[in-house]
Design a protein around this motif. Structure first.
Motif, short mmCIF file in Angstrom:
data_model
loop_
_atom_site.label_atom_id
_atom_site.label_comp_id
_atom_site.label_asym_id
_atom_site.label_seq_id
_atom_site.Cartn_x
_atom_site.Cartn_y
_atom_site.Cartn_z
N LEU A 125 0.91 -1.15 -0.18
CA LEU A 125 0.16 0.03 -0.13
C LEU A 125 0.81 1.39 0.19
O LEU A 125 0.60 2.20 -0.62
N LEU A 126 2.10 1.20 0.59
CA LEU A 126 2.94 2.61 0.86
C LEU A 126 3.47 2.79 -0.38
O LEU A 126 3.80 3.96 -0.64
N SER A 127 3.93 1.96 -1.21
CA SER A 127 4.57 1.99 -2.32
C SER A 127 5.75 2.93 -2.37
O SER A 127 6.15 3.87 -2.78
N ILE A 128 6.68 2.65 -1.21
CA ILE A 128 7.86 3.57 -1.12
C ILE A 128 8.95 2.89 -1.86
O ILE A 128 9.13 1.76 -2.10
N CYS A 129 9.74 4.01 -2.39
CA CYS A 129 11.03 3.62 -3.17
C CYS A 129 11.96 2.84 -2.40
O CYS A 129 12.24 2.75 -1.40
N SER A 130 12.58 1.66 -3.16
CA SER A 130 13.38 0.48 -2.36
C SER A 130 14.60 1.27 -1.69
O SER A 130 15.08 0.65 -0.64
N GLU A 131 14.98 2.54 -2.26
CA GLU A 131 16.27 3.12 -1.68
C GLU A 131 15.86 3.66 -0.03
O GLU A 131 16.76 4.02 0.70
#
Length: 341
Positions: A268-274
């Motif tokens: 849900l958050l879809s945060i960039c992997s970095e």
């Protein structure tokens, strides 16, 4: 499982394969700029209209939506440029030499190759598409798609910084993510069907040089994937506002449920992997295994990535590959966390 593609035929190694994307000439020159204009409009609207948006939920929604799109856009452009370069400048014969001929051997090699390309999941989708267009087996390209945003050096260093004094978390993330990528590739090689994943084909116009082919492919991919990035950002922002945070803390102490909850939260958050390692480290109420599930699932299955995969490879592919990846990511996280954490 191996099969010969038109790129394996004598005399065609350095030719671009036939185009099946159905592009209409004349549109690529202005449509990508409309997408760039839309992103600029969103950023300007966030700055100019924010003082007038007094509802906290609406402000949060706008902030998350713009953050997801702006954060992902540079990596998306990078991935599109790299994909276009692969299409225009790298001969198909290179991939025949670089990867093993056997699909089941090519999958882990492609997965390990993902460790050398810094970038997030938004970049991996167009790159994987470009690899398929140049004759790489879909299973191997999919292993690269999953591994690249999860085990590249930038992500591993960020994880080490977010979890100081805990090298086991870095090792667990690397091992679990690579295992999921390889397993997903092998399963797709065994069970996947060509009608579920039409291989992209691209061609240069008559008399067009490699530079023109590069720009044409980049414009097409940027237009094609940019719209789905916006759709993923809209969905992620909406769900971030709708889902109450109190639900998370109430299940943090339940071992199995906490892992499933953080896996869903990563989607849900879809945060960039970095950046996701710092978010995982802040979730102090959850177990290390639950945090590992968050780190493994996020780069492989999130809302913007689902939208990009559906837009690039088709909904028939996304409906099958996304549940497969999510199931593998959660299962491998459980096992890895039990062994290493």
């Amino acid at each position: 499982m191996t099969h010969r593609t038109p790129l394996d035929w004598p005399g065609t190694e350095d030719q671009l394969p036939p185009d099946t994307w159905g592009r209409k000439p004349g549109r690529e020159s202005w449509l990508p700029w409309s997408f760039v204009f839309l992103i600029a409009l969103l950023v300007a609207g966030r700055v100019l209209l924010a003082p007038y948006l007094t509802a906290p939920a609406l402000q949060t929604w706008a902030t998350i939506f713009v953050a997801v799109c702006v954060q992902a856009l540079p990596f998306l452009v990078f991935g599109v440029a790299l994909s276009a370069a692969i299409t225009a400048f790298v001969p198909a014969s290179f991939w025949v030499k670089a990867l093993p001929r056997k699909t089941y051997a090519a999958v882990p090699v492609a997965g390990v190759a993902g460790a050398v390309l810094p970038g997030c999941e938004c970049a991996s989708v167009p790159v994987a598409s470009g690899l398929m267009a140049r004759g790489v087996e879909p299973a191997a390209a999919l292993a690269f798609l999953l591994a690249s945003p999860a085990i590249n050096p930038v992500v591993l260093v960020a994880t080490a910084v977010a979890f100081p004094g805990d090298p086991a978390m870095v090792v667990a993330r690397f091992g679990a993510s690579l295992a999921v990528a390889v397993l997903a590739g092998w399963i797709w090689a065994r069970c996947g069907r060509s009608e579920w994943l039409p291989v992209p084909r691209r061609t240069a116009a008559p008399g067009q040089g490699k530079g023109g082919a590069f720009l044409d492919a980049m414009c097409h991919d940027l237009l094609h994937t940019g719209g789905f990035l916006v759709i993923g950002g809209l969905t992620a922002a909406t769900l971030n506002v709708v889902v109450p945070r109190s639900w998370l803390t109430s299940v943090a102490g339940v071992p199995v449920v906490s892992v499933l909850v953080l896996a869903l939260l990563a989607v849900l958050l879809s945060i960039c992997s970095e950046a996701d390692a710092f978010v995982a480290a802040s979730l102090t109420a959850f177990s290390p295994t639950a945090k590992l599930a968050f780190l493994v699932v996020g780069p492989m299955v999130d809302l913007k990535l689902i939208a990009l995969q559906a837009g690039t490879f088709g909904r028939a592919f996304a409906w099958r590959f996304v549940p497969l990846t999510l199931t593998l990511a959660i299962g491998v996280s459980f096992v890895t966390g039990w062994v290493l954490l």
